[in-house]
Design an enzyme around this catalytic site. Sequence first.
Site, mmCIF file in Angstrom:
data_model
loop_
_atom_site.group_PDB
_atom_site.id
_atom_site.type_symbol
_atom_site.label_atom_id
_atom_site.label_comp_id
_atom_site.label_asym_id
_atom_site.label_seq_id
_atom_site.Cartn_x
_atom_site.Cartn_y
_atom_site.Cartn_z
ATOM 1 N N ASP A 1 0.874 -1.182 0.000
ATOM 2 C CA ASP A 1 0.000 0.000 0.000
ATOM 3 C C ASP A 1 0.910 1.229 0.000
ATOM 4 O O ASP A 1 1.375 1.660 1.051
ATOM 5 C CB ASP A 1 -0.898 -0.006 1.244
ATOM 6 C CG ASP A 1 -1.767 1.250 1.308
ATOM 7 O OD1 ASP A 1 -2.309 1.645 0.267
ATOM 8 O OD2 ASP A 1 -1.892 1.829 2.396
ATOM 9 N N GLU B 1 -1.955 -1.712 -4.351
ATOM 10 C CA GLU B 1 -3.268 -1.061 -4.351
ATOM 11 C C GLU B 1 -3.289 0.107 -5.315
ATOM 12 O O GLU B 1 -2.344 0.886 -5.405
ATOM 13 C CB GLU B 1 -3.628 -0.590 -2.930
ATOM 14 C CG GLU B 1 -4.981 0.104 -2.882
ATOM 15 C CD GLU B 1 -5.711 -0.051 -1.559
ATOM 16 O OE1 GLU B 1 -5.390 -0.957 -0.784
ATOM 17 O OE2 GLU B 1 -6.625 0.736 -1.317
ATOM 18 N N ASP C 1 -1.545 1.185 7.489
ATOM 19 C CA ASP C 1 -0.979 0.983 6.145
ATOM 20 C C ASP C 1 -0.596 -0.483 5.925
ATOM 21 O O ASP C 1 -0.746 -1.021 4.821
ATOM 22 C CB ASP C 1 0.259 1.873 5.942
ATOM 23 C CG ASP C 1 -0.058 3.337 6.208
ATOM 24 O OD1 ASP C 1 -0.704 3.968 5.370
ATOM 25 O OD2 ASP C 1 0.317 3.831 7.286
#
Lengths: 172, 172
Positions: free
Chosen positions: A7, A67, A139
Amino acid sequence: MRILGIDPGSKATGYGFIEQCGNRLIHLDNGAIFTHSKDALAVRLQIIYRELCTLIEKYQPEAVAVEQVFMARNPASALKLGHARGIALLAGINAGLPVAEYSALQVKSAVVGYGRAGKNQVQHMTKTLLNLPEIAQEDAADALAVAICHAHSHHLSNKLAAPSQGVRRRQS
Amino acid sequence: MRILGIDPGSKATGYGFIEQCGNRLIHLDNGAIFTHSKDALAVRLQIIYRELCTLIEKYQPEAVAVEQVFMARNPASALKLGHARGIALLAGINAGLPVAEYSALQVKSAVVGYGRAGKNQVQHMTKTLLNLPEIAQEDAADALAVAICHAHSHHLSNKLAAPSQGVRRRQS
């Protein structure tokens, strides 16, 4: 199949390693790479790149899932995020790994079953699905979630590619 | 002092190598790295990274200058551009080089003498300043312009650091 989920972010880049054994998902590691805003941008990007390369070397994943980014941000935020995201994609492909991308909607649907789930729900579901001893940092939880999403997609595409009763399915 | 200027872009990344010898600027090479929109983003970023690394290896610059990005774009464009820009910064710092960033205003002021100059004016002035046989491609001209901007800044800071009459200047 061992998967690294990433991410990316301009301040913190979350990572999560999982292993898929049939229907089981095993947690290997998770965390976040933080950089200092006082450092030059190039230095911060180098830190993210080096850390990801070191982690890939350590855990030897077979695939990387990153992502995609929520688009309704202002251009300045999107640009900053783009820098970190480019580095994450490069770290994966420079290690010779296939790199998949998933939207936040796909990730949340795969993990929570609801595309508009909140951060807290993602954190709780990754803890449950991976039997974590505690809730992962925000995260890192997002990174684990994108890895889980890839595991589900991969599992599904494998099942479609090899139907158990020998019937050839037409894929649209 | 040999300088690599880079103008990153999602479709084309311009590059330009110049050498600064006192007040003279010598052109070494310029061009643009194009990627195909049909390729996966990670593949496109890897192509930009590899090409830049190969060029740095070939020309052995001592500094890299990268153009900052015009901010009034939409978030989707800014994100794409951010990917390529992150790769350009990483290629420079991973080669152990100092990486400087200049705004479009600084670059145009240094090259054309007018911060709101158009693309054509930048192309014409880089041709004139570097004695190019012909006008460089648009992205390559922007890359040469940022290299020229760095050469001017560097020259100026050297002059400020070592005043000819031995007077110590106070720098604010």
